[in-house]
Write a protein that holds these residues in place. Structure first.
Motif, PDB file in Angstrom:
ATOM      1  N   ALA A 134       0.943  -1.135   0.017  1.00  0.00           N
ATOM      2  CA  ALA A 134       0.063  -0.049   0.073  1.00  0.00           C
ATOM      3  C   ALA A 134       0.860   1.162  -0.134  1.00  0.00           C
ATOM      4  CB  ALA A 134      -1.196  -0.030   0.922  1.00  0.00           C
ATOM      5  N   ALA A 135       1.806   1.260   0.597  1.00  0.00           N
ATOM      6  CA  ALA A 135       2.762   2.477   0.806  1.00  0.00           C
ATOM      7  C   ALA A 135       3.606   2.661  -0.503  1.00  0.00           C
ATOM      8  CB  ALA A 135       3.962   2.349   2.088  1.00  0.00           C
ATOM      9  N   MET A 136       3.768   1.416  -1.255  1.00  0.00           N
ATOM     10  CA  MET A 136       4.575   1.675  -2.626  1.00  0.00           C
ATOM     11  C   MET A 136       3.540   2.111  -3.732  1.00  0.00           C
ATOM     12  SD  MET A 136       7.575   1.019  -2.111  1.00  0.00           S
ATOM     13  CE  MET A 136       7.179   1.646  -0.399  1.00  0.00           C
ATOM     14  N   LEU A 137       2.378   1.976  -3.574  1.00  0.00           N
ATOM     15  CA  LEU A 137       1.389   2.309  -4.428  1.00  0.00           C
ATOM     16  C   LEU A 137       0.409   3.451  -4.128  1.00  0.00           C
ATOM     17  CD1 LEU A 137       0.030  -1.302  -5.451  1.00  0.00           C
ATOM     18  CD2 LEU A 137       1.476   0.025  -6.769  1.00  0.00           C
ATOM     19  N   HIS A 138       0.323   4.002  -2.955  1.00  0.00           N
ATOM     20  CA  HIS A 138      -0.581   5.051  -2.447  1.00  0.00           C
ATOM     21  C   HIS A 138      -0.859   6.230  -3.241  1.00  0.00           C
ATOM     22  CE1 HIS A 138       2.650   6.831  -0.018  1.00  0.00           C
ATOM     23  NE2 HIS A 138       2.072   7.765  -0.027  1.00  0.00           N
ATOM     24  N   ASP A 139       0.253   6.546  -3.800  1.00  0.00           N
ATOM     25  CA  ASP A 139       0.254   7.952  -4.646  1.00  0.00           C
ATOM     26  C   ASP A 139       0.493   7.650  -6.045  1.00  0.00           C
ATOM     27  OD1 ASP A 139      -0.325   9.650  -2.720  1.00  0.00           O
ATOM     28  OD2 ASP A 139       1.844   9.929  -2.204  1.00  0.00           O
ATOM     29  N   LEU A 140       0.490   6.376  -6.706  1.00  0.00           N
ATOM     30  CA  LEU A 140       0.542   6.266  -8.312  1.00  0.00           C
ATOM     31  C   LEU A 140      -0.231   6.860  -8.865  1.00  0.00           C
ATOM     32  CD1 LEU A 140       2.218   4.650 -10.088  1.00  0.00           C
ATOM     33  CD2 LEU A 140       0.643   2.798  -9.825  1.00  0.00           C
ATOM     34  N   ALA A 141      -1.413   7.396  -8.500  1.00  0.00           N
ATOM     35  CA  ALA A 141      -2.564   8.020  -9.124  1.00  0.00           C
ATOM     36  C   ALA A 141      -2.393   9.312  -9.348  1.00  0.00           C
ATOM     37  CB  ALA A 141      -3.964   7.604  -8.725  1.00  0.00           C
ATOM     38  N   LEU A 142      -1.444   9.924  -8.651  1.00  0.00           N
ATOM     39  CA  LEU A 142      -0.991  11.297  -8.868  1.00  0.00           C
ATOM     40  C   LEU A 142       0.138  11.343 -10.087  1.00  0.00           C
ATOM     41  CD1 LEU A 142      -0.130  12.556  -5.025  1.00  0.00           C
ATOM     42  CD2 LEU A 142      -1.755  13.397  -6.647  1.00  0.00           C
ATOM     43  N   THR A 143       0.715  10.245 -10.511  1.00  0.00           N
ATOM     44  CA  THR A 143       1.606  10.599 -11.789  1.00  0.00           C
ATOM     45  C   THR A 143       0.715  10.538 -12.872  1.00  0.00           C
ATOM     46  OG1 THR A 143       1.839   8.121 -11.813  1.00  0.00           O
ATOM     47  CG2 THR A 143       3.330   9.427 -10.194  1.00  0.00           C
ATOM     48  N   PRO A 144       0.996  11.487 -14.006  1.00  0.00           N
ATOM     49  CA  PRO A 144       0.274  11.378 -15.160  1.00  0.00           C
ATOM     50  C   PRO A 144      -0.164   9.969 -16.096  1.00  0.00           C
ATOM     51  CG  PRO A 144       1.854  13.223 -15.310  1.00  0.00           C
ATOM     52  CD  PRO A 144       2.142  12.312 -14.014  1.00  0.00           C
ATOM     53  N   PRO A 145       0.765   8.980 -15.736  1.00  0.00           N
ATOM     54  CA  PRO A 145       0.174   7.774 -16.678  1.00  0.00           C
ATOM     55  C   PRO A 145      -0.833   7.250 -15.906  1.00  0.00           C
ATOM     56  CG  PRO A 145       2.571   7.779 -16.321  1.00  0.00           C
ATOM     57  CD  PRO A 145       2.070   9.054 -15.482  1.00  0.00           C
ATOM     58  N   PHE A 146      -1.127   7.579 -14.561  1.00  0.00           N
ATOM     59  CA  PHE A 146      -2.115   6.638 -13.966  1.00  0.00           C
ATOM     60  C   PHE A 146      -3.215   7.787 -13.248  1.00  0.00           C
ATOM     61  CE2 PHE A 146       1.765   3.917 -13.769  1.00  0.00           C
ATOM     62  CZ  PHE A 146       1.260   2.697 -14.255  1.00  0.00           C
ATOM     63  N   ASP A 147      -3.223   8.997 -13.523  1.00  0.00           N
ATOM     64  CA  ASP A 147      -4.182  10.000 -13.172  1.00  0.00           C
ATOM     65  C   ASP A 147      -5.477   9.505 -13.778  1.00  0.00           C
ATOM     66  OD1 ASP A 147      -5.313  12.194 -11.841  1.00  0.00           O
ATOM     67  OD2 ASP A 147      -4.543  13.614 -13.455  1.00  0.00           O
ATOM     68  N   SER A 148      -6.361   9.816 -12.850  1.00  0.00           N
ATOM     69  CA  SER A 148      -7.914   9.746 -13.584  1.00  0.00           C
ATOM     70  C   SER A 148      -8.471  10.943 -13.679  1.00  0.00           C
ATOM     71  CB  SER A 148      -8.604   8.924 -12.293  1.00  0.00           C
ATOM     72  OG  SER A 148     -10.065   9.098 -12.731  1.00  0.00           O
TER      73      SER A 148
ATOM     74  N   PHE B 271      -7.578  11.092  -6.515  1.00  0.00           N
ATOM     75  CA  PHE B 271      -6.131  10.169  -6.895  1.00  0.00           C
ATOM     76  C   PHE B 271      -6.204   9.010  -5.862  1.00  0.00           C
ATOM     77  CE2 PHE B 271      -4.179  12.581  -3.288  1.00  0.00           C
ATOM     78  CZ  PHE B 271      -3.613  11.757  -2.689  1.00  0.00           C
ATOM     79  N   GLU B 272      -6.682   9.008  -4.713  1.00  0.00           N
ATOM     80  CA  GLU B 272      -6.739   8.142  -3.662  1.00  0.00           C
ATOM     81  C   GLU B 272      -7.460   6.853  -4.025  1.00  0.00           C
ATOM     82  OE1 GLU B 272      -9.540  10.844  -1.632  1.00  0.00           O
ATOM     83  OE2 GLU B 272      -7.766  11.029  -2.832  1.00  0.00           O
ATOM     84  N   GLU B 273      -8.775   7.430  -4.627  1.00  0.00           N
ATOM     85  CA  GLU B 273      -9.691   6.339  -5.256  1.00  0.00           C
ATOM     86  C   GLU B 273      -9.174   5.618  -6.382  1.00  0.00           C
ATOM     87  OE1 GLU B 273     -13.726   8.019  -5.367  1.00  0.00           O
ATOM     88  OE2 GLU B 273     -13.335   8.858  -3.380  1.00  0.00           O
ATOM     89  N   ALA B 274      -8.801   6.508  -7.184  1.00  0.00           N
ATOM     90  CA  ALA B 274      -7.832   5.841  -8.269  1.00  0.00           C
ATOM     91  C   ALA B 274      -6.938   4.935  -8.068  1.00  0.00           C
ATOM     92  CB  ALA B 274      -7.496   6.878  -9.406  1.00  0.00           C
ATOM     93  N   GLY B 275      -6.012   5.476  -7.257  1.00  0.00           N
ATOM     94  CA  GLY B 275      -4.986   4.592  -6.371  1.00  0.00           C
ATOM     95  C   GLY B 275      -5.445   3.260  -6.071  1.00  0.00           C
TER      96      GLY B 275
END
Length: 167
Positions: free
Chosen positions: A26-40, A45-49
């Protein structure tokens, strides 16, 4: 990595038992959706993450309930504080991310620990990049938690995080 180590150290200092693998993922992935390739374009971002965590942990072969649990931790890290007695891993992710990002709760960690963590995992302009990502979320998703934080002075606290200076 820093968020995980802050969380684990906080738990160990309090004698808390927790699922290390779940917290680490969870710590490794928690902000992934803040990055452009994974942004919704629509979800905070936390829900998309959380959705991304389900996909990535499926690739690890995790059963559905464990995948859902990883997603829950990621969503919960942006919600009001959770008591460790209610949900230890969610509380730990909140503690770890708060210390790392805005410096909230840093007094719980001694200077040698913080210094060693910053040396092992340098910030390399993290605060400015992270504040930019949050401001972007706030502008595009005005009802999200990131927007509330930015409006409440979170950006300034994050940019002033003592960890940015290396301690």
């Amino acid at each position: 990595m820093r968020s995980y180590f802050f969380a684990a150290a906080w738990a160990e200092a309090r004698g808390l038992d927790f699922d290390r693998t779940l917290l680490f993922v969870a710590a490794m992935l928690h902000d992934l959706a803040l990055t452009p390739p994974f942004d919704s374009s629509t979800l905070p971002f936390e829900e998309a993450g959380g959705h991304l965590a389900r996909v990535f942990t499926a690739g690890l072969g995790w059963p559905a309930e464990r995948r859902d649990r990883a997603a829950e931790l990621i969503v919960m890290h942006m919600r009001p504080a959770v008591s460790p007695e209610v949900d230890v891993e969610s509380r730990l992710l909140q503690v770890g991310t708060s210390a790392d990002v805005s410096g909230s709760g840093l007094e719980a960690f001694d200077t040698p620990f913080r210094t060693a963590l910053a040396e092992a995992y340098p910030r390399l302009g993290f605060a400015a990049f992270f504040v930019d990502r949050f401001r972007d979320q706030a502008a595009r998703k005005p009802g999200c938690v990131a927007a509330e934080l930015v409006a409440g002075g979170w950006s300034e606290r994050t940019l002033a995080n003592p960890l940015e200076g290396g301690n």
